[in-house]
Scaffold this active site. Structure first.
Site, PDB file in Angstrom:
ATOM      1  CG  ASN A   9    -106.143 -47.293 -16.557  1.00  0.00           C
ATOM      2  OD1 ASN A   9    -106.508 -47.925 -17.558  1.00  0.00           O
ATOM      3  ND2 ASN A   9    -106.647 -46.130 -16.238  1.00  0.00           N
TER       4      ASN A   9
ATOM      5  NE  ARG B  23    -115.333 -48.266 -20.562  1.00  0.00           N
ATOM      6  CZ  ARG B  23    -114.884 -47.302 -19.758  1.00  0.00           C
ATOM      7  NH1 ARG B  23    -115.394 -47.138 -18.563  1.00  0.00           N
ATOM      8  NH2 ARG B  23    -113.912 -46.522 -20.145  1.00  0.00           N
TER       9      ARG B  23
ATOM     10  CE  LYS C  18    -101.954 -52.956 -28.264  1.00  0.00           C
ATOM     11  NZ  LYS C  18    -101.460 -53.232 -26.899  1.00  0.00           N
ATOM     12  N   PRO C  19    -104.267 -56.317 -25.715  1.00  0.00           N
ATOM     13  CG  PRO C  19    -103.669 -58.102 -24.294  1.00  0.00           C
ATOM     14  CD  PRO C  19    -103.976 -57.776 -25.737  1.00  0.00           C
TER      15      PRO C  19
ATOM     16  CB  SER D 244    -102.148 -41.304 -24.180  1.00  0.00           C
ATOM     17  OG  SER D 244    -101.574 -41.651 -25.424  1.00  0.00           O
TER      18      SER D 244
ATOM     19  CD  GLU E 168    -114.582 -43.733 -23.950  1.00  0.00           C
ATOM     20  OE1 GLU E 168    -114.381 -42.631 -23.384  1.00  0.00           O
ATOM     21  OE2 GLU E 168    -115.688 -44.064 -24.390  1.00  0.00           O
ATOM     22  CG  LEU E 169    -108.771 -40.372 -26.899  1.00  0.00           C
ATOM     23  CD1 LEU E 169    -108.560 -39.391 -28.037  1.00  0.00           C
ATOM     24  CD2 LEU E 169    -107.990 -41.657 -27.130  1.00  0.00           C
TER      25      LEU E 169
ATOM     26  CB  CYS F 241    -108.912 -41.766 -17.989  1.00  0.00           C
ATOM     27  SG  CYS F 241    -110.279 -42.910 -18.045  1.00  0.00           S
TER      28      CYS F 241
HETATM   29  O1  SSN Z   1    -109.261 -44.983 -16.742  1.00  0.00           O
HETATM   30  C1  SSN Z   1    -110.270 -45.067 -17.406  1.00  0.00           C
HETATM   31  C2  SSN Z   1    -111.528 -45.779 -17.024  1.00  0.00           C
HETATM   32  C3  SSN Z   1    -112.005 -45.420 -15.692  1.00  0.00           C
HETATM   33  C4  SSN Z   1    -113.372 -45.991 -15.387  1.00  0.00           C
HETATM   34  O2  SSN Z   1    -113.992 -46.680 -16.196  1.00  0.00           O
HETATM   35  O3  SSN Z   1    -113.855 -45.700 -14.303  1.00  0.00           O
END
Ligand code: SSN
Length: 494
Positions: A169, A177, A192-193, A247, A268-269, A302
């Protein structure tokens, strides 16, 4: 929408951009075919047509990449922080120069509208600049033992080879990051993308190489079988750290695998962000914030507002204004000029959103806007507003990941907070109020790692991003982000 409309990618020259991206595995600082010779296809979500084919990594490729990474690890850890910083900074500058192409590339493989991709290019690139600045500020601590019998020296060292597993996404930002702090701290990293969006990560790896990153420090392993590649790497003792965004169920599996070797993890779920609007809010500002919190990335975030909880005195005004704002959305291929809502990433995602809406309507929700899946090619789903939703209805339990605003009402502040906190997730929350006392009180009572007060976007490379409860472990970005890639070493001195 006709397919000729969907075909007119009239903003930049997409084919030239695609032709410029390496499509092999990125191992040892170069693009290379998979050992098996296999490839897999990447699709345009607007047309469902194949964009290109990419090398398909298997377990052997993963281990070859790890051999190369392990070989580069000591030299990279010993490279002066200033030099590491300058490579990150040069990569930032290269991506700044290529911002339009990177944005188009993300729109091609992910579908979402070009303005969202441009915003991500800026956001994702900012992690490179931020951690270039942090690389030279990895500190330590020195103190006397209270008993007077010794001295305490606290230092930091790179954790060792890291594995990043990134989602579709935010194809750039979720990479930078993780990669930027790992490299800044002196670690090598394998990425691993997501299978849907490998191209952006390959373009990033190439930019790093052009910026002078030594071979082996960063590897990228696109694959049609995530579990094959990730299991091969996690079950290798040389991997010391796993960073995952995705997820909660997949995060649980990875945590279980990491437990075997007690590898460090950052997770980061999933999220289920509540967005509360109190009677004393500036309703127009709340509508602007709500639109951003819902529609950024077409809802595929997310952090997206998953549930709007609006106090009864202003619920109709808020709903009418948000509906009006959402009705101005222009849906179409993300690369088309003027489009503000592209398709969702794939059929599975689009079908899930459609089913959640159908279920909510049969549970009694009212459709104020949208709610109908369009005919034709492309994974499109329109901007949708549902109101009269029970704050505890099934649709408020699921992460929607689409352009669907779900509105419920509450009376007392305590009821709103109880509904907001009634989820196993705890990533982001948002609320609007003009009462400072209430702002401080509500911000401290909301059970989430991040709270937006009178704003609808909270993501910032300089801030610690992460959740509590089943939304994960660890923080990315900010001064905290680099700690995730450092081991603390205490040296006892006389
Ligand atoms: O979807 C997860 C990351 C969203 C963000 O970093 O703003």
């Amino acid at each position: 929408m006709s397919s000729s409309e969907a075909d007119s990618k009239d903003v930049l020259d997409p084919q030239a951009i695609l032709d410029g991206v390496p499509t092999g595995l990125w191992i040892d600082g170069r693009s290379t075919p998979a050992a098996s010779g296999k490839t897999f296809e990447v699709f345009d979500p607007a047309t469902e047509e194949v964009l290109t084919s990419v090398a398909d990594a298997g377990a052997d490729d993963a281990i070859a990449a790890l051999d190369s990474a392990a070989g580069a690890a000591d030299d990279w850890a010993a490279t002066p922080a200033r030099e590491r910083s300058e490579i990150l900074r040069r990569t930032f500058e290269l991506l700044t120069d290529r911002a339009d192409d990177i944005a188009m590339l993300m729109t091609l493989e992910l579908g979402r509208a070009l303005p969202d991709s441009r915003a991500e290019t800026k956001y994702g690139n900012e992690f490179l600049r931020w951690f270039a600045e942090e690389a030279v500020r990895i500190g330590g601590r020195f103190t006397q033992a209270p008993a007077g019998n010794g001295r305490i020296l606290v230092t930091h060292q790179p954790v060792g080879p890291c594995l990043a597993i990134t989602p579709w996404n935010f194809p750039l930002a979720m990479g930078t990051r993780k990669i930027a702090p790992a490299l800044a701290a002196g670690n090598v990293m394998l990425v691993k993308p997501a299978g849907e969006t490998p191209l952006t990560m390959l373009a990033l790896a190439e930019a790093f190489a052009e910026a002078g990153l030594p071979p082996g420090v960063l590897s990228v392993l696109p694959t049609s079988s995530s579990s094959t590649v990730s299991s091969a790497l996690i079950s290798d003792d040389r991997i010391k750290k796993i960073s995952f965004t995705g997820s909660t169920p997949v995060g649980r599996t990875l945590l279980g695998q990491a437990a075997e070797r007690v590898q460090r993890t950052s997770m980061e779920l999933g999220g289920n962000a509540p967005f509360l609007v109190f009677d004393d809010a500036d309703v127009d500002a709340a509508v602007e914030g709500a639109y951003l919190a819902k529609m950024r990335n077409g809802g595929e975030a997310c952090t997206a507002a998953n549930r709007f909880l609006v106090q009864s005195g202003i619920v109709e005004e808020f709903t009418a204004k948000l509906t009006e704002k959402m009705s101005q959305v222009v849906m179409g291929p993300g690369y088309r000029d003027g489009v503000t809502l592209g398709p969702l990433v794939n059929a599975k995602q689009r079908d899930k959103v459609a089913e959640l809406v159908e279920q909510a309507v049969s549970d009694g929700a009212r459709v104020r806007l949208g709610g109908e899946r369009p005919e034709g090619r492309g994974f499109f789903y329109p901007a949708t507003v549902l109101d009269d939703v029970d704050p505890y209805a099934p649709i408020t339990r699921e992460e929607i990941f689409g352009p669907v605003a779900v509105i419920s009402t509450f009376d007392a502040e305590d009821d709103g907070i109880a509904a907001a906190n009634s989820t196993e997730y705890g990533l982001a929350s948002y609320f609007y109020s003009r009462d400072l006392e209430r702002c401080m009180r509500v911000a401290s009572r909301l059970e989430s790692g991040m709270v937006g007060v009178n704003r609808g976007v909270i993501s910032d490379a300089a801030a610690p991003f992460g959740g509590i409860k089943q939304s994960g472990i660890g923080r990315e970005g900010g001064t905290e982000g680099i700690d995730e890639y450092l081991n603390v070493k205490y040296i006892a001195l006389t």
